[in-house]
Design a protein around this motif. Structure first.
Motif, PDB file in Angstrom:
ATOM      1  N   GLU A  49       0.862  -1.185   0.000  1.00  0.00           N
ATOM      2  CA  GLU A  49       0.000   0.000   0.000  1.00  0.00           C
ATOM      3  C   GLU A  49       0.893   1.228   0.000  1.00  0.00           C
ATOM      4  O   GLU A  49       1.688   1.446   0.903  1.00  0.00           O
ATOM      5  CB  GLU A  49      -0.890  -0.006   1.251  1.00  0.00           C
ATOM      6  CG  GLU A  49      -2.007   1.003   1.228  1.00  0.00           C
ATOM      7  CD  GLU A  49      -1.613   2.346   1.789  1.00  0.00           C
ATOM      8  OE1 GLU A  49      -2.122   3.345   1.282  1.00  0.00           O
ATOM      9  OE2 GLU A  49      -0.800   2.416   2.711  1.00  0.00           O
ATOM     10  N   GLY A  50       0.775   2.027  -1.063  1.00  0.00           N
ATOM     11  CA  GLY A  50       1.544   3.262  -1.160  1.00  0.00           C
ATOM     12  C   GLY A  50       0.798   4.384  -0.463  1.00  0.00           C
ATOM     13  O   GLY A  50      -0.368   4.620  -0.731  1.00  0.00           O
ATOM     14  N   GLY A  51       1.456   5.077   0.438  1.00  0.00           N
ATOM     15  CA  GLY A  51       0.811   6.130   1.225  1.00  0.00           C
ATOM     16  C   GLY A  51       0.792   7.464   0.511  1.00  0.00           C
ATOM     17  O   GLY A  51       1.363   8.439   0.999  1.00  0.00           O
ATOM     18  N   PHE A  52       0.128   7.540  -0.626  1.00  0.00           N
ATOM     19  CA  PHE A  52       0.045   8.781  -1.391  1.00  0.00           C
ATOM     20  C   PHE A  52      -1.406   9.191  -1.538  1.00  0.00           C
ATOM     21  O   PHE A  52      -2.280   8.354  -1.746  1.00  0.00           O
ATOM     22  CB  PHE A  52       0.641   8.600  -2.799  1.00  0.00           C
ATOM     23  CG  PHE A  52       2.109   8.313  -2.809  1.00  0.00           C
ATOM     24  CD1 PHE A  52       3.028   9.345  -2.774  1.00  0.00           C
ATOM     25  CD2 PHE A  52       2.575   7.014  -2.859  1.00  0.00           C
ATOM     26  CE1 PHE A  52       4.383   9.086  -2.779  1.00  0.00           C
ATOM     27  CE2 PHE A  52       3.926   6.739  -2.866  1.00  0.00           C
ATOM     28  CZ  PHE A  52       4.836   7.779  -2.834  1.00  0.00           C
ATOM     29  N   ALA A  53      -1.661  10.486  -1.446  1.00  0.00           N
ATOM     30  CA  ALA A  53      -3.019  10.992  -1.670  1.00  0.00           C
ATOM     31  C   ALA A  53      -3.358  10.931  -3.160  1.00  0.00           C
ATOM     32  O   ALA A  53      -4.496  10.670  -3.529  1.00  0.00           O
ATOM     33  CB  ALA A  53      -3.145  12.421  -1.153  1.00  0.00           C
ATOM     34  N   ARG A  58       0.378   6.788  -6.192  1.00  0.00           N
ATOM     35  CA  ARG A  58       0.227   5.568  -5.387  1.00  0.00           C
ATOM     36  C   ARG A  58       0.347   4.326  -6.259  1.00  0.00           C
ATOM     37  O   ARG A  58       1.046   3.375  -5.924  1.00  0.00           O
ATOM     38  CB  ARG A  58      -1.121   5.592  -4.671  1.00  0.00           C
ATOM     39  CG  ARG A  58      -1.398   4.377  -3.832  1.00  0.00           C
ATOM     40  CD  ARG A  58      -2.688   4.557  -3.078  1.00  0.00           C
ATOM     41  NE  ARG A  58      -3.109   3.316  -2.468  1.00  0.00           N
ATOM     42  CZ  ARG A  58      -4.189   3.194  -1.721  1.00  0.00           C
ATOM     43  NH1 ARG A  58      -4.945   4.238  -1.487  1.00  0.00           N
ATOM     44  NH2 ARG A  58      -4.512   2.035  -1.207  1.00  0.00           N
ATOM     45  N   GLU A  62       3.319   1.491  -6.011  1.00  0.00           N
ATOM     46  CA  GLU A  62       2.976   0.087  -5.770  1.00  0.00           C
ATOM     47  C   GLU A  62       3.472  -0.794  -6.907  1.00  0.00           C
ATOM     48  O   GLU A  62       4.015  -1.877  -6.679  1.00  0.00           O
ATOM     49  CB  GLU A  62       1.464  -0.067  -5.578  1.00  0.00           C
ATOM     50  CG  GLU A  62       0.963   0.551  -4.283  1.00  0.00           C
ATOM     51  CD  GLU A  62      -0.543   0.468  -4.120  1.00  0.00           C
ATOM     52  OE1 GLU A  62      -1.223  -0.154  -4.967  1.00  0.00           O
ATOM     53  OE2 GLU A  62      -1.048   1.002  -3.117  1.00  0.00           O
ATOM     54  N   GLU A  79      -0.949  -5.410  -5.206  1.00  0.00           N
ATOM     55  CA  GLU A  79      -1.059  -3.962  -5.079  1.00  0.00           C
ATOM     56  C   GLU A  79      -2.420  -3.612  -4.483  1.00  0.00           C
ATOM     57  O   GLU A  79      -3.449  -4.111  -4.930  1.00  0.00           O
ATOM     58  CB  GLU A  79      -0.879  -3.312  -6.445  1.00  0.00           C
ATOM     59  CG  GLU A  79       0.474  -3.618  -7.045  1.00  0.00           C
ATOM     60  CD  GLU A  79       0.513  -3.405  -8.539  1.00  0.00           C
ATOM     61  OE1 GLU A  79      -0.329  -2.666  -9.059  1.00  0.00           O
ATOM     62  OE2 GLU A  79       1.372  -4.015  -9.177  1.00  0.00           O
ATOM     63  N   SER A  80      -2.433  -2.735  -3.486  1.00  0.00           N
ATOM     64  CA  SER A  80      -3.676  -2.432  -2.771  1.00  0.00           C
ATOM     65  C   SER A  80      -4.733  -1.821  -3.682  1.00  0.00           C
ATOM     66  O   SER A  80      -5.928  -2.044  -3.476  1.00  0.00           O
ATOM     67  CB  SER A  80      -3.401  -1.502  -1.592  1.00  0.00           C
ATOM     68  OG  SER A  80      -3.016  -0.216  -2.039  1.00  0.00           O
TER      69      SER A  80
END
Length: 99
Positions: A49-53, A58, A62, A79-80
């Protein structure tokens, strides 16, 4: 009488600013401890999980991490965005952020 009210408002404003600075600079600490039940356990599937808005960033992060992991391990990388937004199209479309 009016001046006294302004003075108290200024004092309140200064007190709020000082307290927010003091509380905002409070230090935090984090500790971790390994669970002995998982000692030596190898995971076969990993959710990334990439923590990007920004969803495009994101997805790119990922994708890159899963591609990197695939290069040297047998871990299945999920990938989330593919889990949580499985019915949506590729956010990046046919374009790549690298060129």
């Amino acid at each position: 009488m009016v001046m006294g009210n302004v003075g108290s408002k200024c004092k309140l404003a200064v007190a709020l600013m000082v307290s927010s600075l003091v509380l905002g600079c409070a230090s935090t600490s984090m500790t971790s401890e390994a669970n002995p039940a998982f000692a030596g356990h190898r995971f076969t599937t990993l959710l990334v999980e990439g923590g990007f808005a920004d969803l495009g960033q994101r997805q790119y992060a990922e994708d890159q991490l899963c591609e990197y992991l695939a290069g040297f391990s047998n871990v299945k990388c999920i990938e989330s965005l593919k889990v949580f937004f499985s019915r949506t199209k590729n956010i990046l479309g046919s374009k790549s952020l690298t060129g």
